[in-house]
Write an enzyme that holds these catalytic residues in place. Structure first.
Site, PDB file in Angstrom:
ATOM      1  CE  LYS A 158      -0.266  -0.463   5.011  1.00  0.00           C
ATOM      2  NZ  LYS A 158      -1.005  -1.099   6.103  1.00  0.00           N
TER       3      LYS A 158
ATOM      4  NE  ARG B 184      -6.843   0.330  10.538  1.00  0.00           N
ATOM      5  CZ  ARG B 184      -5.557   0.158  10.181  1.00  0.00           C
ATOM      6  NH1 ARG B 184      -4.717   1.171  10.229  1.00  0.00           N
ATOM      7  NH2 ARG B 184      -5.125  -1.024   9.790  1.00  0.00           N
TER       8      ARG B 184
ATOM      9  CG  HIS C   3      -4.369  -4.247  12.004  1.00  0.00           C
ATOM     10  ND1 HIS C   3      -3.248  -4.827  11.462  1.00  0.00           N
ATOM     11  CD2 HIS C   3      -4.089  -2.919  12.096  1.00  0.00           C
ATOM     12  CE1 HIS C   3      -2.333  -3.888  11.236  1.00  0.00           C
ATOM     13  NE2 HIS C   3      -2.812  -2.722  11.609  1.00  0.00           N
TER      14      HIS C   3
ATOM     15  NE  ARG D 121      -2.914  -8.046   7.998  1.00  0.00           N
ATOM     16  CZ  ARG D 121      -3.610  -8.394   9.083  1.00  0.00           C
ATOM     17  NH1 ARG D 121      -4.205  -9.572   9.139  1.00  0.00           N
ATOM     18  NH2 ARG D 121      -3.714  -7.572  10.109  1.00  0.00           N
TER      19      ARG D 121
ATOM     20  CE1 TYR E 134      12.314  31.961   0.735  1.00  0.00           C
ATOM     21  CE2 TYR E 134      12.370  29.574   0.989  1.00  0.00           C
ATOM     22  CZ  TYR E 134      12.197  30.691   0.201  1.00  0.00           C
ATOM     23  OH  TYR E 134      11.896  30.539  -1.118  1.00  0.00           O
TER      24      TYR E 134
ATOM     25  CB  CYS F 246      13.916  25.836   0.324  1.00  0.00           C
ATOM     26  SG  CYS F 246      15.074  26.993   1.080  1.00  0.00           S
TER      27      CYS F 246
ATOM     28  CG  ASP G 264      11.719  23.281  -5.244  1.00  0.00           C
ATOM     29  OD1 ASP G 264      10.892  22.352  -5.210  1.00  0.00           O
ATOM     30  OD2 ASP G 264      11.423  24.466  -5.465  1.00  0.00           O
TER      31      ASP G 264
HETATM   32  C1  LIG Z   1      -0.385  -1.714   6.973  1.00  0.00           C
HETATM   33  C2  LIG Z   1      -0.984  -2.953   7.520  1.00  0.00           C
HETATM   34  C3  LIG Z   1      -0.173  -4.038   7.878  1.00  0.00           C
HETATM   35  C4  LIG Z   1       1.336  -3.953   7.924  1.00  0.00           C
HETATM   36  O1  LIG Z   1       1.703  -3.210   9.083  1.00  0.00           O
HETATM   37  P1  LIG Z   1       3.241  -3.026   9.511  1.00  0.00           P
HETATM   38  O2  LIG Z   1       3.171  -2.298  10.799  1.00  0.00           O
HETATM   39  O3  LIG Z   1       3.889  -2.218   8.430  1.00  0.00           O
HETATM   40  O4  LIG Z   1       3.834  -4.379   9.615  1.00  0.00           O
HETATM   41  C5  LIG Z   1      -0.803  -5.225   8.237  1.00  0.00           C
HETATM   42  N1  LIG Z   1      -2.158  -5.311   8.263  1.00  0.00           N
HETATM   43  C6  LIG Z   1      -2.966  -4.271   7.971  1.00  0.00           C
HETATM   44  C7  LIG Z   1      -4.445  -4.442   8.048  1.00  0.00           C
HETATM   45  C8  LIG Z   1      -2.413  -3.057   7.604  1.00  0.00           C
HETATM   46  O5  LIG Z   1      -3.213  -2.030   7.324  1.00  0.00           O
END
Ligand SMILES: *Cc1c(COP(=O)(O)O)cnc(C)c1O
Length: 368
Positions: free
Chosen positions: A35, A133, A162, A221, A262, A309, A311
């Site tokens: 992602k 969430r 999660h 994951r 700046y 800045c 750039d």
């Molecule tokens: C982004 C995400 C992960 C990975 O999380 P990390 O902290 O980068 O390991 C796993 N599961 C879900 C649902 C996520 O949104």
């Protein structure tokens, strides 16, 4: 090509996947989150590298991100981790994304979208065990699982949760993660007891992979560890994948009392040499790093001086430097400070440092 580039070390990314595989053992599947343009590293290149290194699943946050991978010819299952709008479901299904569902309305939307394709649409039931969430309450899981298996257009392919605090070694956070896993395990058992197969069961993010073997289930994951930032390097040594480099585009001598950039916030305390770098907050170098960052040239470190800045930014090379115009500079990663150290200087996390590297910074893939 412009001087400022993100060098992406594909070999290190693949070695990090191997390190996770070694830690978790041969059984659990590995789902690689790509992602946000693979945390800023480049989604298509990293997705291909992940699959080549043995990852069986990928994950994205938006339908566009999934579509981009499918257009690049990537055919492994891709889990859509966020909830799309009703009007996005059909595109998600047409690109064969695996959908997270967490309520009856989501299941109905998936069923409706399924009528636009001949295949059964794979869905994973998302259970909220304490992240707050997305996800159903654990006590709703059986009812939703029944709805899914009662929908012939859908394939009940998995069940997920999660973890909110899995990367912390504080006793209360470890306890919280264990409670989340207990709630999840009990919901999975209820689904099984009602005669339904929950499919691929998964919970572990990077923190889970490193600190909670009980979170592995059928698939993990991990994101941030694969990009090279480990919550506990002693348990899972990984190497940062991104290196941000540039070149000096100008060098000048200044005298004591002259100011740089700046707002004139930095005034030379003594005669010195200043280098100008063609990188700024428009490239993702956070302006809050003003006065707090150092870059690496050859083997030595030099401080950024004056405000960053959009750039450009400036570096104090000291009075008697042998450094010359056009020479290579490392902003972070490689021989310089890691993105994790950069993050700690401004109260953020390495995720944000790499994600924020702008589109206009070319990615150079090495070690593929
Ligand atoms: C982004 C995400 C992960 C990975 O999380 P990390 O902290 O980068 O390991 C796993 N599961 C879900 C649902 C996520 O949104």
């Amino acid at each position: 090509m412009r001087a400022t580039k993100a060098i992406i070390h594909i070999d290190k990314f693949q070695q990090n996947i191997t390190a996770v595989r070694t830690l978790i053992g041969p059984t659990p599947l590995i789902c690689v989150p790509v992602k946000a343009n693979a945390y800023g590293h480049g989604a298509v290149a990293l997705a291909r590298a992940a699959v080549d290194a043995g990852a069986q699943y990928l994950a994205v946050a938006t339908v566009d991100e999934g579509a981009q991978l499918r257009k690049a010819g990537i055919s492994v299952p891709i889990v859509l981790l966020s909830i799309p709008l009703p009007e996005e479901f059909i595109r998600a299904v047409q690109h064969q994304l695996t959908l997270f569902v967490a309520d009856h309305e989501g299941i109905n939307l998936a069923v409706h979208a399924a009528s636009s394709t001949k295949q059964r649409v794979p869905v994973h039931l998302k259970i909220d065990t304490g992240m707050g969430r997305i996800g159903c309450r654990p006590e709703e899981a059986v009812d939703l699982a029944r709805h899914i298996v009662g929908s012939p257009a859908l394939e009940y392919a998995g069940t997920a949760t999660h973890l909110a605090a899995s990367d912390s070694q504080h006793a209360d956070d470890i306890l919280y993660t264990q409670q989340q896993l207990a709630r999840f395990t009990s919901a999975i058992e209820s689904i099984r007891q009602s005669g339904i197969n929950p499919g691929i069961v998964h919970a572990a993010n990077s923190g889970g992979v490193v600190l909670h073997p009980a979170s592995y289930f059928d698939m993990v994951r991990p994101g941030i560890v694969l990009y090279g930032y480990s919550p506990v390097p002693a348990l899972l040594p990984v190497q940062p994948v991104m290196e941000l480099v540039t070149q000096i585009v100008g060098i000048k001598n200044i005298t004591r009392g002259e100011s740089i950039s700046y707002g004139r916030t930095w005034v030379a305390p003594a005669d010195t040499t200043i280098a100008t770098l063609p990188v700024g907050y428009g490239d993702g170098l956070n302006r809050l790093l003003t006065g707090k960052h150092r870059v690496c040239i050859h083997d030595a470190f030099y401080p950024l001086v004056g405000r960053i800045c959009m750039d450009q930014c400036m570096v104090d090379l000291g009075p008697d430097t042998t450094i010359r115009r056009w020479e290579q500079v490392t902003i972070f990663g490689g021989v310089a400070d890691s993105a994790a150290i950069v993050a700690s200087r401004i109260g953020t996390i390495p995720y944000e440092v790499t994600c924020n590297i702008a589109k206009r910074v070319p990615r150079l893939y090495r070690g593929a």
